[in-house]
Each structure stands twice: as C-alpha cells, then as structure tokens.
Design a protein around this motif. Structure first.
Motif, PDB file in Angstrom:
ATOM      1  N   VAL A 103       0.940  -1.488   0.111  1.00 50.14           N
ATOM      2  CA  VAL A 103      -0.207  -0.188   0.374  1.00 50.14           C
ATOM      3  C   VAL A 103       0.799   1.269  -0.008  1.00 50.14           C
ATOM      4  N   LEU A 104       1.577   1.459   0.881  1.00 43.77           N
ATOM      5  CA  LEU A 104       2.353   2.253   1.236  1.00 43.77           C
ATOM      6  C   LEU A 104       3.890   2.529   0.236  1.00 43.77           C
ATOM      7  N   PHE A 108      -7.855   1.028   0.995  1.00 41.43           N
ATOM      8  CA  PHE A 108      -7.091   1.510   2.103  1.00 41.43           C
ATOM      9  C   PHE A 108      -8.120   2.481   2.813  1.00 41.43           C
ATOM     10  N   LEU A 136      -5.258  10.939   3.687  1.00 45.16           N
ATOM     11  CA  LEU A 136      -3.983  10.873   2.386  1.00 45.16           C
ATOM     12  C   LEU A 136      -2.869  11.256   3.186  1.00 45.16           C
ATOM     13  N   ILE A 137      -2.970  12.765   3.402  1.00 41.39           N
ATOM     14  CA  ILE A 137      -1.557  13.153   4.931  1.00 41.39           C
ATOM     15  C   ILE A 137      -0.967  12.493   5.479  1.00 41.39           C
ATOM     16  N   ALA A 186      -1.238   9.190   5.672  1.00 38.50           N
ATOM     17  CA  ALA A 186      -0.561   7.699   5.012  1.00 38.50           C
ATOM     18  C   ALA A 186       0.186   8.608   4.592  1.00 38.50           C
ATOM     19  N   GLY A 187       0.800   9.969   3.788  1.00 34.90           N
ATOM     20  CA  GLY A 187       2.401   9.942   4.329  1.00 34.90           C
ATOM     21  C   GLY A 187       3.312  10.357   4.663  1.00 34.90           C
ATOM     22  N   LEU A 188       2.505  10.404   5.731  1.00 31.09           N
ATOM     23  CA  LEU A 188       3.323  10.163   7.135  1.00 31.09           C
ATOM     24  C   LEU A 188       4.079   8.719   7.512  1.00 31.09           C
ATOM     25  N   ALA A 197       4.373   6.679   5.087  1.00 32.36           N
ATOM     26  CA  ALA A 197       4.944   5.764   4.159  1.00 32.36           C
ATOM     27  C   ALA A 197       6.592   6.428   4.117  1.00 32.36           C
ATOM     28  N   LEU A 198       6.696   7.845   4.449  1.00 29.69           N
ATOM     29  CA  LEU A 198       7.826   7.910   4.808  1.00 29.69           C
ATOM     30  C   LEU A 198       8.420   6.971   5.750  1.00 29.69           C
ATOM     31  N   PRO A 255       7.088   8.096  -2.484  1.00 30.20           N
ATOM     32  CA  PRO A 255       5.985   7.476  -2.761  1.00 30.20           C
ATOM     33  C   PRO A 255       4.906   8.709  -1.441  1.00 30.20           C
ATOM     34  N   GLY A 256       5.660   9.123  -0.137  1.00 33.64           N
ATOM     35  CA  GLY A 256       5.651   9.697   0.520  1.00 33.64           C
ATOM     36  C   GLY A 256       4.312  10.891   0.035  1.00 33.64           C
ATOM     37  N   GLY A 257       5.423  11.810  -0.492  1.00 32.68           N
ATOM     38  CA  GLY A 257       5.188  12.905  -1.506  1.00 32.68           C
ATOM     39  C   GLY A 257       4.341  12.464  -2.006  1.00 32.68           C
ATOM     40  N   ALA A 258       3.808  11.793  -2.902  1.00 34.54           N
ATOM     41  CA  ALA A 258       2.442  11.307  -3.093  1.00 34.54           C
ATOM     42  C   ALA A 258       1.109  11.833  -2.554  1.00 34.54           C
ATOM     43  N   PHE A 259       1.039  10.797  -0.911  1.00 35.15           N
ATOM     44  CA  PHE A 259       0.278  11.016  -0.468  1.00 35.15           C
ATOM     45  C   PHE A 259       0.157  12.613  -0.055  1.00 35.15           C
ATOM     46  N   LEU A 260       0.971  13.435   0.517  1.00 32.56           N
ATOM     47  CA  LEU A 260       0.922  14.219   0.780  1.00 32.56           C
ATOM     48  C   LEU A 260       0.711  15.133  -0.040  1.00 32.56           C
ATOM     49  N   THR A 261       1.065  15.853  -1.278  1.00 31.42           N
ATOM     50  CA  THR A 261       0.732  16.329  -2.414  1.00 31.42           C
ATOM     51  C   THR A 261      -0.476  16.062  -2.933  1.00 31.42           C
ATOM     52  N   LEU A 262      -0.990  14.746  -3.212  1.00 33.12           N
ATOM     53  CA  LEU A 262      -2.509  14.693  -2.871  1.00 33.12           C
ATOM     54  C   LEU A 262      -3.100  15.123  -2.193  1.00 33.12           C
ATOM     55  N   GLY A 263      -3.291  14.758  -1.063  1.00 37.63           N
ATOM     56  CA  GLY A 263      -4.270  15.034   0.007  1.00 37.63           C
ATOM     57  C   GLY A 263      -4.134  16.568   0.698  1.00 37.63           C
ATOM     58  N   VAL A 264      -2.928  17.674   0.063  1.00 31.51           N
ATOM     59  CA  VAL A 264      -2.858  19.215   0.351  1.00 31.51           C
ATOM     60  C   VAL A 264      -3.906  19.204  -1.053  1.00 31.51           C
TER      61      VAL A 264
END
Lengths: 196, 202
Positions: free
Chosen positions: A21-22, A31, A177-178, A180-182, A184-185, B176-185
C-alpha cells in the motif's frame, strides 16, 4: 539454510520494505474506503490476505502450465481477473458453509476484494519477478500481511484524528492521505533492513 | 446539445472521479512523478473508459442482469490488453514507466463504476459524453498533481528545465510519501475552491 534465509528476507521485504500500500500504491481504494474502524480494517485485511495467498497459488499454476506452456501470454490479464473473481466467489461460499462466524465478520468485504488492485497487482508481479512456487506463496502471503498492517495502522490513526481539530476542507479523505504520506515516509526507514 | 454538455461537464468538477468520487487513486498516486507519465496514464485510462462505455451501452440489452459485472470486466480487459500491447509497440518508454499500472486499469474502480452507473443505463451518445467528461476530469487532476510533483521534485516541467541548474531537487516529492502528501493537500485546496466558488452556480 541459505534458502530459508532468502525466503525470510523475501517475506520481510514484501511486508515492510516494499509494502504494497504505502510504497507500491496497490490497494489504495480499500485502504481509504474501509479504514474507519480498526476492527473492520482488520477483517478486510484478513480476507485480503486469505484471497491473496490463494490467488498466488492458483495464478502460479495457470501461468506456468497453461499460459507459458501454450504461448498464450496475451490472455494473462483476462485469465487472472477471472481466477480472482471466481476465487473470491468460491472463498465466500466456502467460508459461509464452514464458519458462519467468520463469514459474518468479513461480511460485505469479501466481494469488494475482486476490485482490490493489490490482488491483481500481486498476481501480475509473480511472473514479472520470475518467482518459483514457494516464493510465490510467500510473496502472496507477505503482500496480504503488509496490506493488513497498513490498513490497521491507518485505521488506528483515523480513529484518533476524529478527535483532532482538523480544518474543515481537510476533513475526511485529505487528512487521511496526509497521514498516509507521513506513514509512507516512516516506512521508508525499513529500506535499510535488507534488499531482495 | 446543452444536455449533453451538462453530462460532459459533470466529470470535470461536480462528479470529478478523483476528488469527488474518490476512485481510481492507485494510478493517481503511483505514476504522477512526471507530467508526461500522468498525461499518458490519463489517456490510456480514457481510451479504455471511452471504448468500453461505447461497447457496453450498445450491447446492454443483450447482457443478462445476473452476469453483467463479469461481462463488463471481460469487455474492459479486452481493451486493456489492446492498450498494453499498443503502448509496448509504439511508446516503449511510456510503457516501461507505467509498467504494472497499465494492466491494473482493469481493476480501476473508475472504469467499472461508470459502466455500472452510466453506460448500462443510458444510450450510446450520452455514454460517450459521460466517458469523455470523466476522462478529461481524471486527466486534469493527474496532470496538475504530476506538474506539482515534477516541478519541485526535478525542477522541470514536462522535461523542460524551469528552475535552472542551481535548484536542489526536493526528493520527497518523487518518493511515495510525497505523492500522498501532495494529493492530500491538493484535494484539500480543491474542496476549499469548491466551497467558495462552486456554491455560486448551484
């Protein structure tokens, strides 16, 4: 012994380093869609893990002994999607018969799995990576465990985020989503563990 | 004509697949690291969507209701296989970059969702407008998202250098993290716009 170590590495790499997923963006729909509560997320993960392991098993045989043997690779997408759809149907009937309790717990999440792209993606990655039979099963199972891990973690975060002071326009999907982004990092930290 | 245009416009904003219906997110996140990839993904998905909506709206009377989902999937997968081989033959670099996500168009809920919600209930001409609207709606969000990511991640836009040689790439935008963050914002900003501007027209 070497072989065992390799299989263990493959499992860890599928669950953590290349989390479906991540890191690979497979299975984003469930998800985000089925991650409001930890229990339902866990049921979804359980059902997906089960179907993924079965799919890895079935598609390995179909790919090796029918598609490759008869030069029918162009039918790969079509046969895989049929296998997954019928497998989901079969698993649903089987669980209903054998364990009504589990059936009730999984409920509506079973049919949803057909359109879970993590399963189709996993089935397609097996021939792409040239995995043998044992590796395919481990890969399928690991993919399911990784999916479950991610969806349960995000469900836990979302339950907390409900009580947070989230700006109006970020409520719902954007904040998820944000988060999830954190996550993923954070998962990228596992990249140092091992590589297969 | 105005009626058809309304169907078309629906996909652009009111029922935009990504930030309103929240479907088809896997390719949205995975392939939007450069504008070219994002646009190609939009076009490939659009081709499959338009072709299958046409076919399904034409033959909808012959499909028994009980087996409609498997029938839709078979029609969709035919066009996906075609797209995969076509891209592999004529645009090998794009096929390499999109890799797994071309076959995964099969399980993109956007496509199956539109067949179920629109093509199987409407005449062909309306289905075409719906499919084109959805395609444009899907593609513009992909292009905006990939433009943001490419601009900050590589300092370029569709391969053209924007920030010059002194720019330090923001690696996170490509990860990948940037993709989630950018889409979220981005979805947050679009929601804000929708609330401020969109409420005026209805």
């Amino acid at each position: 012994m070497d072989n065992l170590q390799y299989l263990l590495l493959l499992f860890i790499s599928t669950v953590l380093i290349n989390n479906f997923v991540l890191i690979q963006f497979l299975g984003i729909c469930p998800f985000l869609g089925v991650s409001r509560h930890v229990e339902t997320a866990f049921s979804m993960g359980l059902a997906a893990t089960f179907v993924m392991t079965m799919t890895a098993f079935a598609t390995y045989f179909i790919n090796t002994f029918i598609l490759v043997a008869l030069n029918l690779e162009f039918l790969r997408y079509m046969s895989f999607i049929i296998v997954i759809a019928s497998l989901v149907q079969f698993v649903e009937m089987f669980i209903k018969k054998v364990s009504p309790v589990l059936y009730k717990a999984l409920g509506i999440y079973l049919p949803l799995i057909t359109t879970n792209c993590a399963i189709m993606g996993m089935a397609l990655l097996i021939p792409m990576n040239d995995y043998n039979f044992i590796e395919s099963i481990i890969f399928g199972f690991g993919a399911g465990v990784g999916f479950t891990l991610a969806i349960v973690l995000i469900a836990g975060l979302r339950e907390e985020a409900q009580y947070g002071d989230v700006p109006r326009d970020l409520q719902g999907m954007p904040i998820t989503l944000i988060l999830a982004g954190l996550m993923a990092l954070a998962f990228m930290g596992f990249a140092g563990l091992a590589m297969v | 004509m105005a009626r058809y245009f309304a169907i078309f416009k629906n996909g652009l904003w009111n029922e935009n697949p990504i930030f309103k219906l929240i479907i088809g997110l896997c390719p949205t996140l995975a392939v939007t690291n450069t504008v070219v990839n994002g646009f190609a993904m939009g076009m490939a998905t659009g081709f499959v969507l338009i072709s299958s909506e046409i076919v399904i709206s034409l033959i909808k009377k012959f499909i028994p209701n009980d087996v409609r989902i498997p029938s839709f999937i078979l029609i969709i997968v035919t066009f996906v296989t075609f797209t995969d081989y076509f891209l592999g033959a004529f645009f090998p670099e794009i096929a390499d970059a999109l890799a797994l996500f071309i076959p995964l168009i099969v399980v993109n809920c956007l496509i199956l969702g539109r067949q179920e919600a629109f093509a199987s209930r409407n005449p062909t001409r309306r289905a075409i407008f719906d499919a084109v609207g959805m395609t444009v709606g899907f593609t513009w969000v992909l292009v905006v998202l990939s433009a943001i990511r490419e601009l900050f991640g590589f300092g370029t836009l569709a391969g053209v250098d924007i920030f010059g040689a002194g720019y330090t790439n923001m690696i996170i935008m490509i990860l990948p993290g940037g993709a989630f963050l950018t889409l979220g914002v981005l979805v947050g900003v679009l929601n804000l716009l929708d609330r401020k501007v969109g409420s005026d027209n209805g």
